[in-house]
Design an enzyme around this catalytic site. Sequence first.
Site, short mmCIF file in Angstrom:
data_model
loop_
_atom_site.label_atom_id
_atom_site.label_comp_id
_atom_site.label_asym_id
_atom_site.label_seq_id
_atom_site.Cartn_x
_atom_site.Cartn_y
_atom_site.Cartn_z
N GLY A 170 27.65 52.03 50.52
CA GLY A 170 27.66 50.91 51.45
C GLY A 170 26.25 50.41 51.70
CE1 TYR A 218 35.52 40.93 48.24
CE2 TYR A 218 33.60 40.48 46.87
CZ TYR A 218 34.72 41.23 47.15
OH TYR A 218 35.03 42.29 46.35
CB CYS A 255 41.29 24.11 36.19
SG CYS A 255 40.62 23.45 34.67
CD GLU A 256 42.38 28.38 40.74
OE1 GLU A 256 42.54 27.95 41.90
OE2 GLU A 256 43.25 28.97 40.09
CE1 TYR A 293 31.22 47.05 43.13
CE2 TYR A 293 29.31 46.53 44.50
CZ TYR A 293 30.27 47.42 44.06
OH TYR A 293 30.27 48.70 44.56
N1 LLP Z 1 32.07 54.96 46.47
C1 LLP Z 1 33.32 54.46 46.57
C2 LLP Z 1 34.44 55.38 46.71
C3 LLP Z 1 33.53 53.07 46.54
O1 LLP Z 1 34.77 52.61 46.65
C4 LLP Z 1 32.43 52.21 46.37
C5 LLP Z 1 32.62 50.75 46.36
C6 LLP Z 1 31.15 52.77 46.22
C7 LLP Z 1 31.01 54.14 46.29
C8 LLP Z 1 29.92 51.95 45.98
O2 LLP Z 1 29.58 51.16 47.05
P1 LLP Z 1 28.23 50.32 47.13
O3 LLP Z 1 27.07 51.23 46.92
O4 LLP Z 1 28.25 49.32 46.05
O5 LLP Z 1 28.24 49.74 48.48
N2 LLP Z 1 33.30 44.08 45.02
C9 LLP Z 1 32.60 44.18 46.29
C10 LLP Z 1 32.21 45.58 46.63
C11 LLP Z 1 33.39 46.52 46.70
C12 LLP Z 1 32.95 47.95 46.80
C13 LLP Z 1 34.11 48.85 46.60
N3 LLP Z 1 33.75 50.21 46.60
C14 LLP Z 1 31.41 43.22 46.28
O6 LLP Z 1 31.27 42.46 45.32
O7 LLP Z 1 30.63 43.19 47.23
#
Ligand code: LLP
Length: 417
Positions: A236, A320, A346-347, A375
Amino acid sequence: MNKHPLSNLISNQDLLKKIAEQFGTPLYVYSENRLKANISRLSTAIGNSFKNHQVYYAVKANSNIHIIATLKEALHNLGCDCSSPGELYAAKKSGIDLSKSVYTGNYESIEDLKTAYKSDCEINLDDINSLNRLETIGIPEYISFRLNPGKGHGRFKGIMTGGKDSKFGIPKEKITNAYKIAKKIGIKRFGLQCHAGSATLDIDTFREITKLVLDSAKDIEKCINQKLEKISIGSGFGIPYKDNETPLDLDLLFQKIQNIFYDYYGQDSSDWPTLCIEPGRILVADTGFILTRVTGKKSSYKNFIGLDAGMETLMRPALYGAFHRVQKIGKESNSTSTYDITGRICENTDRISENYNLPKIEEGDLCAIMDTGAYGYSMSHNFNTRPRPAEILINNENIKLIRKRESIEDLFSGCDV
Ligand code: LLP
């Protein structure tokens, strides 16, 4: 205002023009130096506060095997956090030791669990029913469960993974029972995991979540009369997507988390469970940008700039409302105009940015869509039968193609049946 870590690269217009000619656009571009700097900074910060720690790179952020291998070059002990058989495949192909990795699924099929079980990685279970499915395959010696602490966080609602509305994890009221059952069926060693949201820049949020995790850890240890070997606080960890945002102070973050461990586990840190983290975004997001060309310009009720990168290249804004800086490559005039920046899909949700100020810009000009290393490609798709872009890795003047551009024929190769 913080200078962007790739500002030198972005201002090298001759190089970017050359790259655009050579590889075509849209193109995902990554910096090897920045990848290595990011992982070193993070592992030093956690290592300074936690002697026993493990970093699992979250493959979902960017599963290009050259990116993962580059991270591993800078941190030999790197494991991966994988959430599908495809991500396990990517980790293994990148040279990651799967016995130092973890599989975090949700609503997994038996086939998924079988792949994880056979791969030798640790398994982190999202529900007691996942344990029931796993039991039909085998009983690992070690597992962890994913906690939903009843609270989530994140930059947008769509990326909050804790809280009452979340499909992930086990509520804190039910988690001790899951461990009791797991112990009864013969699992010997345990950890606890929680990932409650993404893209957060506020240290207090991580403190709060860590306390909730350790509250549950204490309940579990009491219930099964056994110590947890590992605590994963997930990730996160956010990055500044906007000029006025400040990066996370990682040293301070882990010092604060260390203080919480002192409170819960005492002064002797050799007695603490291993602290695990699963960073994705903070390692790769700011290492990459999309090099894209202006393909159309239009004055309608609003002014539009059309790029050859759209929502199929970068889903985050359409999904988002995520914000990414867009920068014109080359000489910038002082006068700016306001545009909606779109792609060719086309959206009407096909937007990279709305009401964005750009300097004078013309068809054929190049732009960079910033902070798209996480991502970005991993969420790209083929809508409107658009092939996915190529990816390149830059190390100073050294340029390496790390994924070929898809061709239209590639998209139909599965139809040759
Ligand atoms: N661990 C787990 C179990 C997760 O589900 C995730 C991300 C992470 C670690 C890595 O999180 P990060 O370090 O990237 O915060 N598609 C979205 C983000 C979805 C994240 C889902 N899980 C975006 O583009 O912001």
